[in-house]
Design a protein around this motif. Sequence first.
Motif, PDB file in Angstrom:
ATOM      1  N   ALA A  70       0.831  -1.207   0.000  1.00  0.00           N
ATOM      2  CA  ALA A  70       0.000   0.000   0.000  1.00  0.00           C
ATOM      3  C   ALA A  70       0.864   1.255   0.000  1.00  0.00           C
ATOM      4  CB  ALA A  70      -0.943  -0.007   1.205  1.00  0.00           C
ATOM      5  N   PHE A  71       1.956   1.243   0.758  1.00  0.00           N
ATOM      6  CA  PHE A  71       2.867   2.392   0.782  1.00  0.00           C
ATOM      7  C   PHE A  71       3.471   2.628  -0.604  1.00  0.00           C
ATOM      8  CE2 PHE A  71       7.179   4.133   1.323  1.00  0.00           C
ATOM      9  CZ  PHE A  71       6.865   5.344   1.911  1.00  0.00           C
ATOM     10  N   HIS A  72       4.002   1.567  -1.214  1.00  0.00           N
ATOM     11  CA  HIS A  72       4.614   1.705  -2.545  1.00  0.00           C
ATOM     12  C   HIS A  72       3.597   2.201  -3.572  1.00  0.00           C
ATOM     13  CE1 HIS A  72       8.599   0.152  -1.703  1.00  0.00           C
ATOM     14  NE2 HIS A  72       8.063  -0.861  -1.040  1.00  0.00           N
ATOM     15  N   GLU A  73       2.393   1.664  -3.521  1.00  0.00           N
ATOM     16  CA  GLU A  73       1.356   2.087  -4.469  1.00  0.00           C
ATOM     17  C   GLU A  73       0.973   3.549  -4.268  1.00  0.00           C
ATOM     18  OE1 GLU A  73      -1.734  -0.822  -3.876  1.00  0.00           O
ATOM     19  OE2 GLU A  73      -0.710  -2.305  -5.152  1.00  0.00           O
ATOM     20  N   GLN A  74       0.841   3.976  -3.011  1.00  0.00           N
ATOM     21  CA  GLN A  74       0.487   5.372  -2.756  1.00  0.00           C
ATOM     22  C   GLN A  74       1.615   6.303  -3.178  1.00  0.00           C
ATOM     23  OE1 GLN A  74      -2.513   6.876  -1.830  1.00  0.00           O
ATOM     24  NE2 GLN A  74      -1.315   8.607  -2.562  1.00  0.00           N
ATOM     25  N   CYS A  75       2.852   5.917  -2.937  1.00  0.00           N
ATOM     26  CA  CYS A  75       3.978   6.764  -3.362  1.00  0.00           C
ATOM     27  C   CYS A  75       3.991   6.915  -4.882  1.00  0.00           C
ATOM     28  CB  CYS A  75       5.303   6.186  -2.869  1.00  0.00           C
ATOM     29  SG  CYS A  75       5.516   6.309  -1.082  1.00  0.00           S
ATOM     30  N   ALA A  76       3.723   5.828  -5.608  1.00  0.00           N
ATOM     31  CA  ALA A  76       3.664   5.905  -7.068  1.00  0.00           C
ATOM     32  C   ALA A  76       2.525   6.832  -7.491  1.00  0.00           C
ATOM     33  CB  ALA A  76       3.476   4.515  -7.669  1.00  0.00           C
ATOM     34  N   ARG A  77       1.386   6.710  -6.833  1.00  0.00           N
ATOM     35  CA  ARG A  77       0.252   7.583  -7.143  1.00  0.00           C
ATOM     36  C   ARG A  77       0.604   9.040  -6.851  1.00  0.00           C
ATOM     37  NH1 ARG A  77      -2.558   9.524 -10.236  1.00  0.00           N
ATOM     38  NH2 ARG A  77      -4.308  10.759  -9.534  1.00  0.00           N
ATOM     39  N   SER A  78       1.250   9.274  -5.725  1.00  0.00           N
ATOM     40  CA  SER A  78       1.655  10.640  -5.356  1.00  0.00           C
ATOM     41  C   SER A  78       2.595  11.235  -6.395  1.00  0.00           C
ATOM     42  CB  SER A  78       2.336  10.635  -3.984  1.00  0.00           C
ATOM     43  OG  SER A  78       1.435  10.264  -2.970  1.00  0.00           O
ATOM     44  N   ARG A  79       3.555  10.438  -6.865  1.00  0.00           N
ATOM     45  CA  ARG A  79       4.480  10.925  -7.892  1.00  0.00           C
ATOM     46  C   ARG A  79       3.717  11.323  -9.152  1.00  0.00           C
ATOM     47  NH1 ARG A  79       7.150   6.305  -6.159  1.00  0.00           N
ATOM     48  NH2 ARG A  79       8.858   6.796  -4.742  1.00  0.00           N
ATOM     49  N   ASN A  80       2.744  10.516  -9.541  1.00  0.00           N
ATOM     50  CA  ASN A  80       1.944  10.822 -10.731  1.00  0.00           C
ATOM     51  C   ASN A  80       1.129  12.096 -10.552  1.00  0.00           C
ATOM     52  OD1 ASN A  80       2.829   8.625 -12.242  1.00  0.00           O
ATOM     53  ND2 ASN A  80       1.194   7.291 -11.518  1.00  0.00           N
ATOM     54  N   VAL A  81       0.605  12.302  -9.365  1.00  0.00           N
ATOM     55  CA  VAL A  81      -0.215  13.489  -9.090  1.00  0.00           C
ATOM     56  C   VAL A  81       0.595  14.763  -9.274  1.00  0.00           C
ATOM     57  CG1 VAL A  81      -1.363  14.763  -7.211  1.00  0.00           C
ATOM     58  CG2 VAL A  81      -1.918  12.357  -7.601  1.00  0.00           C
ATOM     59  N   VAL A  82       1.850  14.771  -8.863  1.00  0.00           N
ATOM     60  CA  VAL A  82       2.640  16.007  -8.880  1.00  0.00           C
ATOM     61  C   VAL A  82       3.520  16.163 -10.117  1.00  0.00           C
ATOM     62  CG1 VAL A  82       2.648  16.074  -6.359  1.00  0.00           C
ATOM     63  CG2 VAL A  82       4.616  15.122  -7.553  1.00  0.00           C
ATOM     64  N   ALA A  83       3.665  15.115 -10.909  1.00  0.00           N
ATOM     65  CA  ALA A  83       4.566  15.163 -12.070  1.00  0.00           C
ATOM     66  C   ALA A  83       4.191  16.290 -13.024  1.00  0.00           C
ATOM     67  CB  ALA A  83       4.548  13.831 -12.801  1.00  0.00           C
ATOM     68  N   GLY A  84       5.140  17.169 -13.259  1.00  0.00           N
ATOM     69  CA  GLY A  84       4.960  18.243 -14.219  1.00  0.00           C
ATOM     70  C   GLY A  84       4.022  19.364 -13.806  1.00  0.00           C
ATOM     71  N   VAL A  85       3.526  19.323 -12.589  1.00  0.00           N
ATOM     72  CA  VAL A  85       2.602  20.365 -12.127  1.00  0.00           C
ATOM     73  C   VAL A  85       3.402  21.516 -11.524  1.00  0.00           C
ATOM     74  CG1 VAL A  85       0.683  20.887 -10.569  1.00  0.00           C
ATOM     75  CG2 VAL A  85       0.815  18.637 -11.659  1.00  0.00           C
ATOM     76  N   PRO A  86       3.190  22.743 -11.963  1.00  0.00           N
ATOM     77  CA  PRO A  86       3.910  23.879 -11.386  1.00  0.00           C
ATOM     78  C   PRO A  86       3.653  23.994  -9.878  1.00  0.00           C
ATOM     79  CG  PRO A  86       2.805  24.527 -13.413  1.00  0.00           C
ATOM     80  CD  PRO A  86       2.307  23.147 -13.066  1.00  0.00           C
ATOM     81  N   LEU A  87       4.684  24.356  -9.132  1.00  0.00           N
ATOM     82  CA  LEU A  87       4.594  24.439  -7.674  1.00  0.00           C
ATOM     83  C   LEU A  87       3.573  25.457  -7.187  1.00  0.00           C
ATOM     84  CD1 LEU A  87       8.350  24.146  -6.654  1.00  0.00           C
ATOM     85  CD2 LEU A  87       6.559  22.400  -6.464  1.00  0.00           C
ATOM     86  N   GLY A  88       3.293  26.459  -7.978  1.00  0.00           N
ATOM     87  CA  GLY A  88       2.320  27.479  -7.581  1.00  0.00           C
ATOM     88  C   GLY A  88       0.871  27.057  -7.768  1.00  0.00           C
ATOM     89  N   THR A  89       0.657  25.896  -8.366  1.00  0.00           N
ATOM     90  CA  THR A  89      -0.704  25.412  -8.587  1.00  0.00           C
ATOM     91  C   THR A  89      -1.375  25.127  -7.249  1.00  0.00           C
ATOM     92  OG1 THR A  89       0.012  24.387 -10.665  1.00  0.00           O
ATOM     93  CG2 THR A  89      -2.086  23.641  -9.748  1.00  0.00           C
ATOM     94  N   ARG A  90      -2.579  25.625  -7.095  1.00  0.00           N
ATOM     95  CA  ARG A  90      -3.332  25.408  -5.852  1.00  0.00           C
ATOM     96  C   ARG A  90      -4.097  24.097  -5.937  1.00  0.00           C
ATOM     97  NH1 ARG A  90      -4.828  30.749  -3.530  1.00  0.00           N
ATOM     98  NH2 ARG A  90      -5.740  29.545  -1.859  1.00  0.00           N
ATOM     99  N   ALA A  91      -4.336  23.496  -4.788  1.00  0.00           N
ATOM    100  CA  ALA A  91      -5.090  22.244  -4.715  1.00  0.00           C
ATOM    101  C   ALA A  91      -6.481  22.437  -5.312  1.00  0.00           C
ATOM    102  CB  ALA A  91      -5.205  21.783  -3.269  1.00  0.00           C
TER     103      ALA A  91
END
Length: 180
Positions: free
Chosen positions: A113-134
């Motif tokens: 579950a940890f590995h899967e969530q970390c992979a999902r987290s990486r996908n969520v933030v990939a290429g997204v500008p840091l100033g982007t709001r939730a």
Amino acid sequence: MTGPVIPPLPPGEPEPTVADPHALLSGYLDYHRAALLRKLDGLSEDELRGSRLPSGWAPLELLRHLTYVERRWLSWGFAAEPVPDPWGDHAGGEADGRWYIPEGTTTEEVFTAFHEQCARSRNVVAGVPLGTRARTGGRFPDGERAPSLAWILFHLLQEYGRHLGHLDVARELADGSTGE
């Protein structure tokens, strides 16, 4: 005359030449994830599930907690993905005010579950500008209180850093291991 000896970087730490803030925050988050796994590596099943601390938390419970921290802040929080229960089976990821592993849950399931969530987290933030709001609709009901991706990643880094310090103590008590 020679200069001071500079020790090598801990395994997985971003190079000191990294200047891109996104790469730096993401790199350090991966570094902390890997450090967590290194600190758990080699512990017996009893040590993973048992506690040597007065508060009673176990290392495997900490791993599960950090899985839900990532889920709460990145999947449900930043991406506003529909997550029926962002903390797992109980509010706050806790039972009776403390972290826990549900009965019948294997150690392998917690790590997976940890590995899967970390992979999902990486996908969520990939290429997204840091100033982007939730996005709104998940953890954040309106844009006024929605934090930036930079804020969330920095928050996750401090959460990992704090808990890795806790795990250092637990590991040292378990078998004397110290260090990165």
